[in-house]
Motif scaffolding. Structure first.
Motif, PDB file in Angstrom:
ATOM      1  N   TYR A 108     -87.060  16.688  23.415  1.00 22.30           N
ATOM      2  CA  TYR A 108     -88.297  15.908  23.527  1.00 22.30           C
ATOM      3  C   TYR A 108     -88.716  15.486  22.113  1.00 22.30           C
ATOM      4  N   VAL A 109     -88.702  14.188  21.856  1.00 22.23           N
ATOM      5  CA  VAL A 109     -89.080  13.673  20.540  1.00 22.23           C
ATOM      6  C   VAL A 109     -90.455  13.026  20.628  1.00 22.23           C
ATOM      7  N   ARG A 110     -91.329  13.399  19.698  1.00 22.82           N
ATOM      8  CA  ARG A 110     -92.649  12.781  19.595  1.00 22.82           C
ATOM      9  C   ARG A 110     -92.913  12.441  18.132  1.00 22.82           C
ATOM     10  N   SER A 111     -93.610  11.344  17.909  1.00 20.27           N
ATOM     11  CA  SER A 111     -93.900  10.928  16.537  1.00 20.27           C
ATOM     12  C   SER A 111     -95.312  11.341  16.148  1.00 20.27           C
ATOM     13  N   ASP A 112     -95.510  11.466  14.835  1.00 14.79           N
ATOM     14  CA  ASP A 112     -96.820  11.808  14.276  1.00 14.79           C
ATOM     15  C   ASP A 112     -96.977  11.030  12.968  1.00 14.79           C
ATOM     16  N   ASP A 113     -97.926  10.087  12.930  1.00 15.51           N
ATOM     17  CA  ASP A 113     -98.135   9.265  11.732  1.00 15.51           C
ATOM     18  C   ASP A 113     -98.537  10.093  10.520  1.00 15.51           C
TER      19      ASP A 113
ATOM     20  N   ASP B 210     -83.012  29.009  24.137  1.00 15.86           N
ATOM     21  CA  ASP B 210     -83.993  28.166  24.821  1.00 15.86           C
ATOM     22  C   ASP B 210     -83.342  26.899  25.358  1.00 15.86           C
ATOM     23  N   GLU B 211     -83.853  26.424  26.494  1.00 19.14           N
ATOM     24  CA  GLU B 211     -83.217  25.295  27.160  1.00 19.14           C
ATOM     25  C   GLU B 211     -83.708  23.931  26.682  1.00 19.14           C
ATOM     26  N   ALA B 212     -84.729  23.905  25.823  1.00 19.78           N
ATOM     27  CA  ALA B 212     -85.265  22.627  25.371  1.00 19.78           C
ATOM     28  C   ALA B 212     -85.789  22.742  23.941  1.00 19.78           C
ATOM     29  N   PHE B 213     -85.878  21.593  23.280  1.00 21.40           N
ATOM     30  CA  PHE B 213     -86.428  21.537  21.925  1.00 21.40           C
ATOM     31  C   PHE B 213     -87.451  20.412  21.843  1.00 21.40           C
ATOM     32  N   MET B 214     -88.583  20.727  21.238  1.00 21.48           N
ATOM     33  CA  MET B 214     -89.605  19.734  20.963  1.00 21.48           C
ATOM     34  C   MET B 214     -89.517  19.375  19.477  1.00 21.48           C
ATOM     35  N   ILE B 215     -89.288  18.098  19.161  1.00 20.12           N
ATOM     36  CA  ILE B 215     -89.131  17.653  17.770  1.00 20.12           C
ATOM     37  C   ILE B 215     -90.234  16.661  17.442  1.00 20.12           C
ATOM     38  N   THR B 216     -90.990  16.957  16.399  1.00 16.53           N
ATOM     39  CA  THR B 216     -92.057  16.064  15.933  1.00 16.53           C
ATOM     40  C   THR B 216     -91.661  15.516  14.573  1.00 16.53           C
TER      41      THR B 216
ATOM     42  N   GLY C 228     -88.264  25.837  23.337  1.00 22.71           N
ATOM     43  CA  GLY C 228     -89.173  26.256  24.395  1.00 22.71           C
ATOM     44  C   GLY C 228     -88.610  26.023  25.778  1.00 22.71           C
ATOM     45  N   ASP C 229     -89.496  26.140  26.786  1.00 23.48           N
ATOM     46  CA  ASP C 229     -89.138  26.011  28.197  1.00 23.48           C
ATOM     47  C   ASP C 229     -89.245  24.549  28.614  1.00 23.48           C
ATOM     48  N   MET C 230     -88.238  24.036  29.296  1.00 26.97           N
ATOM     49  CA  MET C 230     -88.197  22.628  29.664  1.00 26.97           C
ATOM     50  C   MET C 230     -89.321  22.255  30.629  1.00 26.97           C
ATOM     51  N   GLN C 231     -89.589  23.098  31.626  1.00 26.31           N
ATOM     52  CA  GLN C 231     -90.655  22.780  32.581  1.00 26.31           C
ATOM     53  C   GLN C 231     -92.017  22.757  31.901  1.00 26.31           C
ATOM     54  N   GLU C 232     -92.228  23.671  30.967  1.00 21.26           N
ATOM     55  CA  GLU C 232     -93.503  23.711  30.256  1.00 21.26           C
ATOM     56  C   GLU C 232     -93.671  22.471  29.385  1.00 21.26           C
ATOM     57  N   MET C 233     -92.579  22.037  28.745  1.00 21.47           N
ATOM     58  CA  MET C 233     -92.653  20.826  27.926  1.00 21.47           C
ATOM     59  C   MET C 233     -92.887  19.599  28.782  1.00 21.47           C
ATOM     60  N   ASP C 234     -92.243  19.555  29.928  1.00 21.21           N
ATOM     61  CA  ASP C 234     -92.478  18.443  30.851  1.00 21.21           C
ATOM     62  C   ASP C 234     -93.951  18.366  31.245  1.00 21.21           C
ATOM     63  N   ARG C 235     -94.525  19.516  31.523  1.00 13.60           N
ATOM     64  CA  ARG C 235     -95.923  19.558  31.971  1.00 13.60           C
ATOM     65  C   ARG C 235     -96.872  19.113  30.861  1.00 13.60           C
ATOM     66  N   GLN C 236     -96.566  19.514  29.612  1.00 17.42           N
ATOM     67  CA  GLN C 236     -97.471  19.207  28.503  1.00 17.42           C
ATOM     68  C   GLN C 236     -97.311  17.782  27.968  1.00 17.42           C
ATOM     69  N   LEU C 237     -96.099  17.253  28.037  1.00 15.16           N
ATOM     70  CA  LEU C 237     -95.834  16.022  27.302  1.00 15.16           C
ATOM     71  C   LEU C 237     -95.800  14.761  28.149  1.00 15.16           C
ATOM     72  N   GLN C 238     -95.495  14.868  29.412  1.00 15.40           N
ATOM     73  CA  GLN C 238     -95.390  13.672  30.237  1.00 15.40           C
ATOM     74  C   GLN C 238     -96.776  13.226  30.704  1.00 15.40           C
ATOM     75  N   ARG C 239     -97.448  12.442  29.830  1.00 16.90           N
ATOM     76  CA  ARG C 239     -98.809  11.992  30.151  1.00 16.90           C
ATOM     77  C   ARG C 239     -98.835  10.603  30.777  1.00 16.90           C
ATOM     78  N   ILE C 240     -97.722   9.881  30.698  1.00 18.32           N
ATOM     79  CA  ILE C 240     -97.626   8.548  31.293  1.00 18.32           C
ATOM     80  C   ILE C 240     -96.710   8.616  32.502  1.00 18.32           C
TER      81      ILE C 240
END
Length: 371
Positions: free
Chosen positions: A270-275, A235-241, A287-299
């Motif tokens: 892609y790093v995201r925090s969770d309290d 996979d070309e990307a990793f989402m880390i929480t 996962g897929d980099m384009q899919e992560m970009d679409r889901q995570l870039q809200r700002i």
């Protein structure tokens, strides 16, 4: 009796208290329940008639525990540090194998010599140690670390004081000699579960260890696991929480650490925090980099949002930070606003963090004054 049948039952708490604790050196037995009061009188009449006059029914409106400060005393029994009247203190540490009690002078400096201060603290500690063993019902092997004393006379005095106080203990005790380092080994017969064991349970967060891994340690552990996973999947990307405290370390000051990792594993991160996530835990999802970009870039760049300003542990003033739905924004001028909410402008965006600034209020120009 026909089987199955009860052949033995534990005596009631009331009966055991009267049998085991209501002895001649107890001046009063106070109870706030009229029905229990009548039962106690009957039991005392049977077991210790001479003590019947010492049983008293509490009739005041103020709750009995509040009136006598029992709740505060119970709270003190759950603490590891016990202050002495002189200003010294004990530290009691209970473990599965043994209990250690450390004596410290604390605030007590004495008025004569250092040796006198140490002796007086140790003598007071000896009395309090014996009391705490009874109140907490501590059993098994006990190591008492008194403050080092120079003379045999002082050591003998402390040992005699401890043994004298232990004579009031109904549980069987055995005390060894005091070592050159001021340590006393002793044992006390276990009579049941300690106060700590009865009133507490293992912390669900640290699993009873009393400590958790530092954010730096968890971050490095996550780095190693990420490297291992990158070698196993395509996979070309990793989402880390992860927890925010760990995310700071994983991303690094100015994002330098996460950018170094991307260059090392040749993948997008892609790093995201969770309290709500445990500080020792994290989730790595490929996962897929384009899919992560679409889901995570809200700002979006140049967007202004109002966020709580927090201290960034890896940067110095005037820099601070803010979190937007788990997305870290490194703010260049936000230190004066830590602990407050402020309007934030995002200037530069990366996958795991953004660079931004607090939007400062415009200065009002008084037109009546000359410019």
């Amino acid at each position: 009796a026909q089987a199955p049948a009860v052949i033995h039952t534990e005596l009631s708490l009331l009966f055991r208290t009267i049998r085991d604790s209501f002895v001649s050196d107890v001046s009063k037995f106070i109870v706030d329940s009229p029905s229990a009061y009548e039962k106690i009188l009957g039991l005392v009449e049977m077991l210790s008639p001479k003590l019947k006059s010492r049983v008293e029914l509490y009739r005041k409106r103020d709750p009995i525990f509040h009136h006598f400060g029992i709740d505060q005393e119970i709270e003190r029994l759950l603490r590891s540090r016990i202050w002495l009247k002189s200003g010294g203190y004990l530290v009691i540490d209970e473990s599965e194998a043994l209990t250690t009690i450390d004596v410290n002078t604390g605030k007590f400096i004495g008025s004569t010599s250092l040796a006198d201060t140490i002796l007086r603290t140790n003598l007071e500690a000896a009395s309090e140690v014996a009391r705490q063993l009874r109140l907490r019902d501590i059993g098994g092997i006990i190591i008492i670390d008194f403050i080092d004393m120079d003379t045999k006379k002082d050591k003998d005095a402390v040992m005699a004081a401890l043994k004298n106080e232990l004579t009031r203990d109904r549980a069987r005790t055995k005390v060894a000699h005091i070592s050159p380092l001021g340590l006393i080994e002793m044992t006390r017969k276990r009579t049941g579960e300690t106060i700590i064991g009865q009133m507490t349970s293992h912390c669900p967060y640290c699993a009873g260890r009393g400590k958790i891994l530092s954010p730096e340690t968890v971050s490095m552990r996550c780095e190693r696991e990420l490297g291992k996973m990158a070698a196993e999947v395509d996979d070309e990307a990793f989402m880390i929480t992860m927890h925010p405290d760990v995310a700071y370390m994983f991303i690094g000051a100015g994002g330098d650490n996460v950018q170094r990792l991307e260059e090392t594993i040749h993948r997008a991160i892609y790093v995201r925090s969770d309290d709500d996530i445990h500080r020792e835990q994290y989730r790595i999802v490929p996962g897929d980099m384009q899919e992560m970009d679409r889901q995570l870039q809200r700002i979006k760049p140049r967007q202004i949002v109002e966020l709580p300003i927090v201290k960034h542990p890896l940067t110095q003033a005037p820099r601070a930070a803010a979190w937007a739905d788990g997305y870290l924004i490194d703010l260049e001028n936000a230190a004066p606003f830590i602990g407050e909410r402020a309007k934030v402008r995002v200037r530069k965006m990366n996958r795991s963090f953004a660079i931004g600034e607090v939007v400062l209020p415009a200065k009002v120009v008084d037109k009546s004054e000359p410019i």
